[in-house]
Enzyme design. Structure first.
Site, PDB file in Angstrom:
ATOM      1  N   ASP A  94       0.860  -1.161   0.000  1.00  0.00           N
ATOM      2  CA  ASP A  94       0.000   0.000   0.000  1.00  0.00           C
ATOM      3  C   ASP A  94       0.910   1.228   0.000  1.00  0.00           C
ATOM      4  OD1 ASP A  94      -2.944   0.992   1.964  1.00  0.00           O
ATOM      5  OD2 ASP A  94      -2.076   1.725   0.084  1.00  0.00           O
ATOM      6  N   ASP A 268      -7.923  -7.386   1.347  1.00  0.00           N
ATOM      7  CA  ASP A 268      -6.893  -7.510   2.392  1.00  0.00           C
ATOM      8  C   ASP A 268      -7.476  -6.965   3.686  1.00  0.00           C
ATOM      9  OD1 ASP A 268      -6.368  -4.437   1.818  1.00  0.00           O
ATOM     10  OD2 ASP A 268      -5.356  -4.980   3.704  1.00  0.00           O
ATOM     11  N   CYS A 306     -12.648 -27.613  10.711  1.00  0.00           N
ATOM     12  CA  CYS A 306     -11.431 -27.086  10.072  1.00  0.00           C
ATOM     13  C   CYS A 306     -10.343 -28.153  10.090  1.00  0.00           C
ATOM     14  CB  CYS A 306     -10.971 -25.844  10.844  1.00  0.00           C
ATOM     15  SG  CYS A 306      -9.461 -25.114  10.192  1.00  0.00           S
ATOM     16  N   CYS A 308      -7.064 -27.428   9.588  1.00  0.00           N
ATOM     17  CA  CYS A 308      -5.766 -26.740   9.594  1.00  0.00           C
ATOM     18  C   CYS A 308      -4.847 -27.361  10.644  1.00  0.00           C
ATOM     19  CB  CYS A 308      -5.961 -25.245   9.864  1.00  0.00           C
ATOM     20  SG  CYS A 308      -6.106 -24.801  11.598  1.00  0.00           S
ATOM     21  N   CYS A 311      -6.128 -26.958  14.203  1.00  0.00           N
ATOM     22  CA  CYS A 311      -7.316 -27.744  14.559  1.00  0.00           C
ATOM     23  C   CYS A 311      -7.041 -29.242  14.542  1.00  0.00           C
ATOM     24  CB  CYS A 311      -8.464 -27.386  13.621  1.00  0.00           C
ATOM     25  SG  CYS A 311      -8.984 -25.667  13.867  1.00  0.00           S
ATOM     26  N   HIS A 337      -4.828 -20.460  12.306  1.00  0.00           N
ATOM     27  CA  HIS A 337      -6.209 -20.899  12.058  1.00  0.00           C
ATOM     28  C   HIS A 337      -7.032 -19.806  11.374  1.00  0.00           C
ATOM     29  CE1 HIS A 337     -10.278 -22.348  12.477  1.00  0.00           C
ATOM     30  NE2 HIS A 337     -10.558 -21.158  12.984  1.00  0.00           N
TER      31      HIS A 337
HETATM   32  N1  LIG Z   1      -9.880   0.864   4.097  1.00  0.00           N
HETATM   33  C1  LIG Z   1      -8.740   1.225   3.431  1.00  0.00           C
HETATM   34  C2  LIG Z   1      -7.544   0.527   3.686  1.00  0.00           C
HETATM   35  C3  LIG Z   1      -6.378   0.880   3.024  1.00  0.00           C
HETATM   36  C4  LIG Z   1      -6.389   1.947   2.101  1.00  0.00           C
HETATM   37  N2  LIG Z   1      -5.232   2.309   1.452  1.00  0.00           N
HETATM   38  C5  LIG Z   1      -5.259   3.347   0.594  1.00  0.00           C
HETATM   39  N3  LIG Z   1      -4.101   3.697  -0.037  1.00  0.00           N
HETATM   40  N4  LIG Z   1      -6.386   4.046   0.304  1.00  0.00           N
HETATM   41  C6  LIG Z   1      -7.551   3.718   0.911  1.00  0.00           C
HETATM   42  O1  LIG Z   1      -8.644   4.434   0.609  1.00  0.00           O
HETATM   43  C7  LIG Z   1      -7.597   2.643   1.841  1.00  0.00           C
HETATM   44  C8  LIG Z   1      -8.777   2.269   2.509  1.00  0.00           C
HETATM   45 ZN   LIG Z   2      -8.328 -24.464  12.061  1.00  0.00          ZN
END
Ligand SMILES: Nc1ccc2nc(N)nc(O)c2c1
Ligand SMILES: [Zn+2]
Length: 374
Positions: A94, A268, A306, A308, A311, A337
């Protein structure tokens, strides 16, 4: 180096979800995909071997944090992030904008960039599109993110419009500053909050710059789930069908399923690893707080469904004992986990798309996991 390319395999007949693959210089990954977060060049408590074992094929790291500690110059000298952390899968970094807005109290946004304080030392710092690109190029991730402003939620229409226009100008400057022109590897980030016309404006600006992939930013910032879902409904169709779509900062099991249904390919979130470290586990029956006294003599696995490593080999009683005594191994077991649970969930989502039944899957999963049906 090869570019970042998206291979669309099919779209679910029951929903807008799509099955695909993203190809990177460090391997490919199936989508929809969840990406574990490794902010300081480590997915906290996990080894690269364990991440590979659970088939996490791409992980995140962070420009702002690595710039502060240990410094991108050290990572560059080590040969880049892959070498430095001994990870040969894909990495996405990021751009640091979000962290500045969420971590630093003092900040002043100007056309050039953002003035703010180092959240550890308090020293004054300045981050610009050019600086964010220099750091990311030095870190050497496969996928880099443009430097953007993630406005707070809620934000006025006037503020949001000015912010979107500046983020578009910053995106232009990021493309300009990107040293690895040939391999592209730089995603644009769509902003605009909950305003449909501003999301359209941001998408038009950024898709005209022809990035190899696009992120939807400005969500998972405290808005209600129905606002997130509504914004996704009118934003994903604005993005090119032949490029990956990445919803930043998401998330919980229900948001992953609902995001996939609305055409998102990549997710993510720090949630699974963060809550694991204090003993909260995601299981097929919903959340389980293993510290709870009722598990003191419970010799069953965290999640009976699970398979894993955690578990298959350890009980709730043992993990409760470790977590209550702040034993590092306890955090490792819950982290393993939780990540495995989300990666497994995404595998089930991909299978449901393949079989055109993601809507039915959502129904059953929400029922079993205990999400209130909308
Ligand atoms: N909820 C998020 C998480 C990470 C983010 N990173 C960037 N660069 N811009 C956003 O608007 C984000 C929003
Ligand atoms: Zn597990």
């Amino acid at each position: 180096m090869a570019a970042i390319t998206y291979e669309h395999i099919k779209t679910c007949k029951q929903t807008g979800a799509r099955l695909g693959k993203v190809h990177t210089p460090h391997g490919s990954f199936d989508t929809p995909s969840f990406m574990p977060v490794g902010t300081l060049a480590t997915v906290k408590t996990m080894s690269p071997e364990e991440l590979q074992e659970m088939q996490a094929n791409i992980i995140l790291s962070n420009t702002y944090h690595l710039w502060l500690r240990p410094g991108e110059d050290i990572v560059k000298e080590a040969g880049g992030l892959h070498q430095f952390m001994n990870w040969d899968g894909a990495i996405l970094t990021d751009s640091g904008g979000f962290q500045v807005f969420s971590l630093s109290d003092l900040r002043d946004i100007v056309e050039e960039g953002v003035h703010f304080r180092n959240h550890i030392s308090g020293a004054k710092l300045f981050l610009s599109p050019e600086k964010a690109m220099q750091i990311q190029n030095d870190l050497g991730a496969d996928i880099m993110m443009a430097f953007d402003e993630c406005p707070p939620y809620p934000a006025s229409y006037e503020y949001m419009k000015k912010s979107v226009e500046r983020t578009s100008r910053w995106a232009e400057r990021c493309l300009e500053a990107h040293q690895r022109k040939n391999d592209q590897g730089l995603f644009g980030i769509i902003q605009g909050g909950e305003y449909e016309d501003l999301r359209k404006l941001s998408a038009q600006d950024l898709t005209s710059m022809d990035f190899p992939g696009y992120a939807i930013g400005g969500l998972s910032v405290g808005e209600p789930k129905d606002v997130m879902n509504r914004v996704l409904e009118f934003t994903t169709p604005l993005l090119p069908a032949d490029k990956p779509r990445y919803l930043m900062g998401v998330g919980s099991p229900d948001s992953l399923v609902d995001g996939a249904i609305r055409g998102v390919d990549m997710f993510d979130c720090v949630l699974p690893t963060r809550i694991a470290r204090n003993g909260t586990c995601m299981t097929s029956q919903g959340r389980l707080v293993v510290r709870n006294a009722k598990f003191a003599r419970d010799f069953s696995p965290l999640d009976p469904e699970c398979d894993c490593y955690t578990c298959r080999n350890y009980t709730r009683a043992y993990i409760r004992h470790l977590v209550k005594n702040n034993e590092t191994f306890g955090m490792r077991l819950t982290t393993y986990h939780n990540l495995y649970f989300l990666l497994e969930l995404m595998g089930q989502v991909r299978e449901a798309i393949q079989q055109d039944r993601l809507g039915d899957f959502r129904e059953a999963f929400f029922e079993q996991y205990g999400f209130n049906q909308p």
